[in-house]
Design a protein around this motif. Structure first.
Motif, PDB file in Angstrom:
ATOM      1  N   PRO A 332       0.854  -1.181   0.067  1.00  9.98           N
ATOM      2  CA  PRO A 332       0.037  -0.068   0.151  1.00  9.98           C
ATOM      3  C   PRO A 332       0.823   1.346   0.023  1.00  9.98           C
ATOM      4  O   PRO A 332       0.299   2.275  -0.320  1.00  9.98           O
ATOM      5  N   ASP A 333       2.073   1.048   0.589  1.00  4.97           N
ATOM      6  CA  ASP A 333       2.755   2.211   0.742  1.00  4.97           C
ATOM      7  C   ASP A 333       3.628   2.797  -0.861  1.00  4.97           C
ATOM      8  O   ASP A 333       4.526   3.690  -0.841  1.00  4.97           O
ATOM      9  N   GLY A 334       3.103   2.187  -2.073  1.00  2.00           N
ATOM     10  CA  GLY A 334       4.015   2.388  -3.216  1.00  2.00           C
ATOM     11  C   GLY A 334       5.115   1.840  -3.326  1.00  2.00           C
ATOM     12  O   GLY A 334       5.723   2.116  -4.782  1.00  2.00           O
ATOM     13  N   THR A 335       5.321   0.858  -2.800  1.00  2.00           N
ATOM     14  CA  THR A 335       6.806  -0.069  -3.135  1.00  2.00           C
ATOM     15  C   THR A 335       6.133  -1.432  -3.389  1.00  2.00           C
ATOM     16  O   THR A 335       4.902  -1.780  -3.182  1.00  2.00           O
ATOM     17  N   ALA A 336       6.996  -2.213  -4.026  1.00  2.00           N
ATOM     18  CA  ALA A 336       7.103  -3.596  -4.352  1.00  2.00           C
ATOM     19  C   ALA A 336       7.950  -4.298  -3.875  1.00  2.00           C
ATOM     20  O   ALA A 336       9.090  -4.023  -3.740  1.00  2.00           O
ATOM     21  N   THR A 337       7.647  -5.826  -3.748  1.00  2.00           N
ATOM     22  CA  THR A 337       8.647  -6.393  -3.504  1.00  2.00           C
ATOM     23  C   THR A 337       8.880  -7.500  -4.721  1.00  2.00           C
ATOM     24  O   THR A 337       8.163  -7.831  -5.532  1.00  2.00           O
ATOM     25  N   ASN A 381      18.296 -13.396  -7.518  1.00  2.00           N
ATOM     26  CA  ASN A 381      17.922 -14.585  -6.490  1.00  2.00           C
ATOM     27  C   ASN A 381      17.654 -13.782  -5.125  1.00  2.00           C
ATOM     28  O   ASN A 381      17.118 -14.225  -4.162  1.00  2.00           O
ATOM     29  N   GLN A 382      18.063 -12.320  -5.297  1.00  2.00           N
ATOM     30  CA  GLN A 382      17.648 -11.448  -3.957  1.00  2.00           C
ATOM     31  C   GLN A 382      16.424 -11.209  -4.032  1.00  2.00           C
ATOM     32  O   GLN A 382      15.830 -10.968  -5.187  1.00  2.00           O
ATOM     33  N   ARG A 383      15.578 -10.820  -2.942  1.00  2.00           N
ATOM     34  CA  ARG A 383      14.363 -10.189  -2.873  1.00  2.00           C
ATOM     35  C   ARG A 383      14.592  -8.848  -2.457  1.00  2.00           C
ATOM     36  O   ARG A 383      15.257  -8.678  -1.303  1.00  2.00           O
TER      37      ARG A 383
END
Ligand code: SF4
Length: 402
Positions: A332-337, A381-383
């Motif tokens: 919701p804060d405008g970021t993504a994983t 392979n990092q998140r």
């Protein structure tokens, strides 16, 4: 206008979900045995069940490939495998060998059967023959012209499926022993090592060890290397031919290829359905298909013999963009994983792509790991977590030019 079904490769569960998300009408997949592409990840019966559930929940059909050519020694394990997977609610088998088709009909007499391109159907009499054997759909050989496809559609009532996009063999599909001879890996059992893409030279028999180049660039001689098929510029003629399905090759290819090809063909087919006579080809669809790795495109045999324009006399794979990350979750804060697939650096200018030719630009201004620690760069392979445009959704992809 009745659109043909858009049939996409699903080499594993993740690719299946991507194909569904980007607009495929149907997917084809293989089990761990007896489907060509044995070197793809493929599905366990449990994964197949999950894949079928997911696809059906989105109105997408699932076809199970059993299109290798088994020997007598393979038959007992083939029978056991077919009995194991037959209860799964997939929509059709894809098979090529008459013995396998006979066995399927004994084990699952009511289940629909599609004929694989491995059966090399190149004329309407063959199509009619296979229809009489109970086959509902035929994936035609890539070597047929559009005129031959139209004639076959007019002279039979069986569904016809046409390869629209992807790699080609230098022989009729499956009728190539290069891999068996050169690496002991049988292409007819899904183990092709693709020696047609290797570098060759000419040797005169009384001069062993003297290698003469045939046609050359600075990387070598690739005399068997076919270009990749791409029919996106010809959909009106193809749709008018009466084919029931358009197939994208590539169960071995990655999720980015699946997303990019499905979304380009989906957009073109939908535009054709909506616009009818007013339909015009959009260069952006072909540009999309050039953003994934390919060998140079050809229309193959559709408009006659491909001759030199069907060959790629060098080794280079072409690609204008590099896939760098998969959007896993939007917050919701405008970021993504984002699951990182190729290095992402702070300051990178990226392109975000989603279904329906949706694109957006992204400049990486903030980059943190899962725990919120700032990063200058992230590796495969990092998140990571990063700001993303408001249009972004899970399963969107990030790519970089170059
Ligand atoms: S070696 Fe090349 S032409 Fe032969 S089956 Fe494999 S991919 Fe096809």
């Amino acid at each position: 206008m009745r659109l043909p079904e858009l049939l996409a490769p699903a080499g594993n569960l993740e690719k299946l979900k991507i194909a569904v998300h980007y607009g495929a009408d149907a997917v084809y997949l293989g089990g761990k045995a007896f489907g060509l592409r044995n070197l793809a990840d493929n599905f366990t019966p449990e994964e197949m069940a999950e894949g079928i559930r997911h696809a059906h929940a989105h109105g997408v059909k699932v076809y199970l490939t059993v299109n290798s050519y088994p020997g007598n020694d393979d038959l007992p394990s083939l029978e056991a495998y077919l009995e194991e997977v037959a209860p799964l609610p997939f929509d059709a088998w894809i098979a090529a060998d008459p013995g396998v088709i006979g066995l399927i009909r004994e084990i699952a007499p009511d289940r629909t059967i599609h004929l694989s391109t491995q059966a090399n159907t190149v004329n309407w009499r063959s199509a009619r023959f296979w229809q009489q054997q109970g086959v509902s759909r035929i994936n035609l050989a890539r070597e047929m012209s559009l005129a031959a496809v139209i004639e076959t559609a007019q002279k039979t009532s069986v569904e016809l499926e046409l390869f629209a996009h992807g790699a080609m063999c230098i022989s009729y599909s499956g009728r190539c022993l290069l891999s068996s001879v050169m690496s002991g890996r049988n292409a007819n059992k899904g183990e092709c090592s693709h020696p047609c893409r290797w570098n060759y030279a000419l040797v005169e028999e009384t001069r062993p060890g003297e290698y003469f180049p045939v046609v050359e660039d600075d990387r070598g001689t690739f005399i068997f290397n076919s270009r990749d098929l791409c029919l996106i510029e010809h959909l009106p003629e193809i749709v008018a031919s009466g084919v029931a399905a358009l197939k994208i090759e590539g169960r071995m290819k990655g999720i980015y290829y699946v997303a990019s090809t499905v979304r380009a063909y989906r957009a073109a087919l939908d535009a054709l359905a909506q616009e009818g006579e007013a339909y015009r080809f959009r260069p952006e669809w072909l540009e999309e298909l050039c953003k994934t790795s390919h060998r140079g495109y050809t229309t193959g045999f559709l408009f006659g013999q491909p001759r030199e324009v069907g060959q790629e006399y060098h080794s280079a794979y072409l690609r204008s963009h590099q896939f760098v990350g998969l959007v896993e979750e939007v917050h919701p804060d405008g970021t993504a994983t984002v699951g990182v697939r190729n290095r992402i650096r702070r300051g990178d200018h990226l392109e975000l792509m989603g279904p329906g030719m949706r694109t957006d630009t992204v400049t990486v201004t903030d980059l943190t790991d899962d725990a919120g620690t700032p990063l200058e760069a992230a590796n495969p392979n990092q998140r990571v977590r990063m700001s993303i445009p408001g249009t972004a959704a899970p399963l969107d992809m990030l790519r970089r030019e170059g």
